[in-house]
Write an enzyme that holds these catalytic residues in place. Structure first.
Site, PDB file in Angstrom:
ATOM      1  N   HIS A   1       0.847  -1.198   0.000  1.00 48.92           N
ATOM      2  CA  HIS A   1       0.000   0.000   0.000  1.00 48.92           C
ATOM      3  C   HIS A   1       0.879   1.243   0.000  1.00 48.92           C
ATOM      4  O   HIS A   1       0.425   2.332   0.333  1.00 48.92           O
ATOM      5  CB  HIS A   1      -0.913   0.027   1.223  1.00 48.92           C
TER       6      HIS A   1
ATOM      7  N   GLY B   1      -5.468   9.422   0.629  1.00 46.51           N
ATOM      8  CA  GLY B   1      -6.391  10.452   0.149  1.00 46.51           C
ATOM      9  C   GLY B   1      -7.854  10.100   0.295  1.00 46.51           C
ATOM     10  O   GLY B   1      -8.713  10.801  -0.214  1.00 46.51           O
TER      11      GLY B   1
ATOM     12  N   GLY C   1     -13.998   8.095   3.382  1.00 47.38           N
ATOM     13  CA  GLY C   1     -14.270   7.106   4.415  1.00 47.38           C
ATOM     14  C   GLY C   1     -15.116   7.691   5.537  1.00 47.38           C
ATOM     15  O   GLY C   1     -16.028   7.023   6.050  1.00 47.38           O
TER      16      GLY C   1
END
Lengths: 569, 569
Positions: free
Chosen positions: A217, A393, A398
């Protein structure tokens, strides 16, 4: 770059649906992921890999006979929610227990942990196998802190083979942990991946260099080094992995030479020659090596080498047949029981009759949450921009997802007659279930804890302080972050402290002062460096930018403070 | 970008070797490609796909039971040589004939054609199936001019299944041509690929746009259009392909949704949902659709959609099992005969005794070729730079490869006692066999034709003009280019004309004048636009830059002129 999408926010869901439609003969979509079509003839242990999306064929690409029974699939690079995990586990469970297996990331550990608690309370046997193969992510003496990357595949494969043979839960778990203990991966990245709709890649590697040990990630690696030749890279990779050969291991190894996305087949084949030669030189025999894309990171340009030292037992399981959309070995015949699809039961929520006072307070809880939702939506782009500096970002997105789910859940609870505490707890559950990831599970569990403390109490300063205290304690407990780590804790702790030490009995005043403290602390977080292992290579650049989690925490407390002020006048 | 290589010039060979080592249980490397390990128990038709490298799993990734018997593999994006094709065919031939199958590109058509001539002279039955599925590369009424792209895969698959069933050569060819006639592909590119070691991608697409219909080597497409959503792209793709539904075709279709390299699994899955829905809306039923990477272009970001309209016969072959490194369907058991590997015979070259005069002239031929080699090596970077403007930048490298092979072959012939004509012909064979591609086959065949005319004649002006006339005629015949198309013909024709019309009997003078004419014409080629379909999207930019083939032709004639001047004094 990522080029093809409809709504970037639904990209992961759309891909999962496309996958399940494409492979409808093998898999069946369920909320939160997918499971094998059809029940096994006899109860068998359900092997359930899981994690964020964007790593295809991890995780749902390996569902099928000889491998996974289902997969739990979160949003892009975001852990699935506990509800996702429960939903998949319930659909896959055939009476012999389930084992979740996932890479060692905070969000996954928390969400699968919460799911296990819930499933056990329903009478399902649940175990975990956490993969920690990435030798670049922590030193050998702290191997339990290591992240899980391509070694995921080997661990899943061997557990899947054991379960297919009919092994019991404890045995499948033993195989999984043994495999993980004998699996080592080193990776490198040449260029970053990008999310659908993102203007910039998630991270960048300096031209002519590679980020050795960089995570899937974009987590920080060992260091940037000049681009080596294929021969040099192979030599370095093999030396690093062999340096961690497990005690007593022999020379037979399962090998994965894994492309992360944009490094192509021909490049992997050129690299393979040298890897194979170096392994042979060191007395190793690659057993059915796999060269291809097994655990990707969207279009990241990168490659990793995984070795699993086999013994007779592991070699038998490694070479056993498997038949999945993305990985096929040997011949396997699945014996299926009768095809019965359990329709998920409609969720009915019941609440004990609440006192009128608490139901009136519940109206305020819902109204305040609605204000929060509006404010978070307005701030979505700004939060996203802040998060881009050191993260992926998606913090704004979320938060919007989580808060919206919280409002919906609180409204449903209120309509069902719940009091204030139950509404708040329901909001927390909704948030955790919809948002996934780390912030989702923290906010969700925190709100539930606060709701349980609030109960049917009146909303005065004292109970508010106690509720916030419970929220903060739960978040600290689950997340494990310290003050100064550049997380939401940096705003949470000053807020809790201010509320607990308030000298006024006015909730409005006490809350207002605490919110001011949180806001100041959020702004001050700009000077902090993110804690090690949490952030991506751009993390150093984040000095000068506040932590997005702290900023959104301060925003939410301010909005609630404003609501309280308005409501009290 | 391409990141992993050792020597960029050997990238394709290294990848092939890595592949053959990785899949040593299934395939065996031979000069020019790979074949299935082990001979079939009974003679079967050998299905042999082929083409340039960089398109994995095309071509060698699909070797195995139910699919290909071998694959002919050229340099990156460069057709294999006729010798490559012969070598693979000889290794794969089991007595029932061979069928070459390849996309419709000039270099492939020429080289496989020459190989067929040679193989037939050795008593091997040879046929061709040329794939022309790319609907963007020419209008429907000129479908025979279309290029072959991802539809390659379907054509190979169905031919492979037919051959595995025991069909005879004519029947396998009938199936292949029928499949090609019912196969349509539309592709698009979002960003260009890059060769190992290249500083720049092969072509670029404007930001926020895609090159609709762009070819798998960057050939010009229909036009650049703004990036659509996944839903819009699916709608456009499906509409374009369905507009070319073959007469009388039904609703059952084999479907390939193919990623070209850097477009990732999740994106293809998102796109698939819409493609499947649009196909269903139009009354089509996708039969065992494939979504993944089947014909790639290194790390090109792009995607293509292929439909093959099935009837009962084709559906049976499409759904038949296959087991290859890159594509596995169903269960298949290969029945192998005894494992006998024929060692290729050492090539022994014999020549009829040549006259002393011709053997002395042969020394000059070899010496002149050595000068040419030095000059071409010195000019390699410059030729490469010119070629980068409109081509793939490998003209310098290809010429060096070819000339070096020509020198070696001429030297061997000279040592074996050959005269001047035989040396020149041997040089041509060496060039064609080593270099592959279009320029390799043209120069090779041209030199052989010149050598045959030269024979044991003396090296005077008259015979030189006749030899050059033969060289030019052969190149025009094979290549089909006209003056003004911006190819080497633009320098070749003025050179031939000057030599044929020379008024002097001095070879040195006549050659010098002709070389000057070639040089002027090569420089003048800067004002030309490449002929349609030949060059890449950067082609328009090439106005102002001379054609690299014309420049190298002029260089070679000048070097030979200088040699003649020196030798005559």
């Amino acid at each position: 770059m990522t080029y093809l999408w409809d709504d970037p926010a639904n990209f992961a869901d759309d891909a999962l649906t496309g996958f399940c439609e494409l492979h409808a003969d093998l898999v069946r979509q369920v909320p939160g992921g997918a499971v094998r079509r059809g029940r096994p003839e006899r109860p068998k242990v359900a092997v359930l890999p899981g994690g964020g999306s964007g790593h295809y064929p991890a995780f749902y690409g390996v569902i099928g006979p000889g491998l996974a029974d289902g997969a739990v699939s979160g949003n892009l690079f975001t852990s699935p929610s506990a509800q996702d995990a429960c939903s998949v586990a319930r659909a896959a469970h055939s009476g012999a227990g389930v084992v979740f297996s996932y890479g060692n990331y905070a969000g996954d550990v928390m969400n699968f942990g919460l799911a296990a608690d819930r499933l056990r309370s329903e009478g399902v046997e649940v175990e975990h196998v956490v993969v920690t193969d990435d030798i670049a992510s922590a030193p050998a003496e702290e191997s339990e802190r290591r992240r899980g990357i391509a070694g995921d595949f080997t661990v899943f494969k061997l557990m899947g083979a054991a379960a297919e043979e009919g092994a019991e839960l404890a045995e499948v778990v033993r195989i999984g942990r043994k495999t993980n203990g004998r699996t080592r991966t080193i990776g490198t990245a040449f260029a970053g991946c990008s999310f659908p709709g993102a203007a910039e890649p998630l991270f960048q590697v300096p031209d002519g260099h590679m980020g050795l040990g960089l995570g899937i990630h974009g987590e920080p690696g060992l260091r940037d080094v000049p681009l080596p030749s294929a021969a040099e890279l192979a030599e370095d990779f093999v030396a690093r992995v062999l340096a961690e050969k497990p005690d007593g291991a022999g020379g037979r190894v399962a090998v994965l030479l894994n492309g992360l996305g944009a490094v192509k087949h021909e490049e992997l084949l050129v690299l393979w020659r040298h890897v194979a030669a170096r392994l042979r030189d060191s007395g190793h025999v690659p057993v059915l090596p796999e060269v291809g894309e097994l655990v990707t990171s969207l279009d990241m340009a990168g490659v990793s080498l995984t070795l699993t030292w086999l013994d007779d037992e592991l070699e038998r399981l490694w070479t056993a047949p498997a038949w999945t959309p993305a990985f096929r070995r040997g011949h396997i015949t699945e014996v299926r029981g009768e095809e019965t699809v359990d329709e998920p039961e409609a969720e009915t929520v019941g609440y004990a009759p609440a006192a009128d006072s608490s139901r009136r307070l519940a109206e305020h809880v819902v109204a305040a949450l609605r204000r929060v939702e509006t404010a978070v939506r307005d701030a979505e782009d700004e939060l996203g921009a802040i998060d881009t500096v050191a993260g992926d970002g998606d913090h704004g997105r979320g938060m919007v997802r989580g808060v919206s789910a919280a409002v919906e859940a609180a409204e449903r609870a209120q309509l069902a007659g719940a009091g204030a505490g139950d509404c708040l707890a329901a909001a927390g559950d909704g948030w955790a279930d919809r948002a996934g990831g780390t912030s989702g599970v923290l906010w969700g569990a925190g709100l539930r804890a606060a709701g349980e403390v609030l109960g049917e109490h009146a909303g005065d300063a004292e109970i508010a302080a106690k509720a916030v205290d419970a929220l903060a304690t739960r978040i600290r407990e689950l997340g494990g972050a310290e003050v100064g780590d550049k997380t939401l804790v940096d705003a949470l702790e000053p807020f809790r402290a201010a509320l607990l030490s308030a000298t006024t009995s006015s909730l409005v005043e006490a809350w207002g002062e605490a919110a001011t403290a949180a806001d100041r602390a959020a702004r001050d977080s700009a000077r902090l460096v993110p804690r090690k292992g949490r952030a991506r290579p751009l993390a150093e650049r984040s000095v000068g930018t506040p932590d997005p989690g702290a900023v959104s925490f301060a925003l939410i407390t301010k909005v609630i403070g404003d609501y309280l002020t308005g409501a009290s006048t």
